[in-house]
Design an enzyme around this catalytic site. Structure first.
Site, PDB file in Angstrom:
ATOM      1  N   CYS A  45      -9.412  -1.675   0.113  1.00  0.00           N
ATOM      2  CA  CYS A  45      -8.364  -2.625   1.601  1.00  0.00           C
ATOM      3  C   CYS A  45      -8.943  -1.851   3.483  1.00  0.00           C
ATOM      4  O   CYS A  45      -9.478  -2.720   3.659  1.00  0.00           O
ATOM      5  CB  CYS A  45      -7.087  -2.608   1.837  1.00  0.00           C
ATOM      6  SG  CYS A  45      -6.348  -3.208  -0.055  1.00  0.00           S
ATOM      7  N   CYS A  75      -3.854   1.672   0.969  1.00  0.00           N
ATOM      8  CA  CYS A  75      -4.880   0.599  -0.409  1.00  0.00           C
ATOM      9  C   CYS A  75      -6.033   1.006   0.903  1.00  0.00           C
ATOM     10  O   CYS A  75      -6.454   0.401   1.479  1.00  0.00           O
ATOM     11  CB  CYS A  75      -4.564  -0.459   0.149  1.00  0.00           C
ATOM     12  SG  CYS A  75      -6.174  -1.366  -1.450  1.00  0.00           S
TER      13      CYS A  75
END
Length: 143
Positions: free
Chosen positions: A52, A49
């Site tokens: 993230c 991600c």
């Protein structure tokens, strides 16, 4: 003077060494939040991600964010690939999803990257009872 300088350096070392996330897992973080009478902040993440990873490098290391968390919440990261059953139970559909719980009850959730200032605004608004949904309604009403 030297005593004050040493105390300040010890304080800085403690803040710099403070862990942002509870390392013993979701259930343990949930119990720590209950015992400390703090919110539980769940950050759902995955190794692949991009947003993230950006939050790991910018938001979660920000001293203002760390100070806010230390005072108000126990934060834990949930890797959606490593903890599939938990991520399903929490209803995580996209990353990053941030979920705030108080006394085991979900207060609010937010999906997507948040800068340090955006995260602090969301959390401080939530302390005042203003959810992400309420904030979106306000934006729509303002045109």
């Amino acid at each position: 003077m030297l005593t004050k300088l040493l105390a300040f350096l010890i304080f800085l070392a403690g803040v710099a060494g403070a862990e942002t996330f509870h390392r013993e897992g979701y259930e343990s973080a949930q119990e720590a939040a209950r015992q400390q009478k703090k919110w539980l902040l769940v950050d759902s993440t995955a190794s692949w991600c991009g947003p993230c990873k950006k939050m790991d490098k910018t938001t979660w290391v920000d001293p203002k964010v760390q100070a806010w968390l230390q005072a108000n919440a126990v934060a834990v990261q949930v890797d959606v690939d490593a903890e599939k059953a938990l991520s399903e139970r929490l209803g995580i559909k996209a990353m990053p999803t941030l979920i705030v719980f108080s006394n085991g009850k979900e207060l609010d959730r937010s999906v997507g990257y948040k800068s340090p200032d955006e995260l602090l605004t969301w959390l401080n608004d939530l302390k005042q009872g203003l959810t992400e949904y309420d904030r979106l309604l306000q934006k729509v009403a303002q045109g």
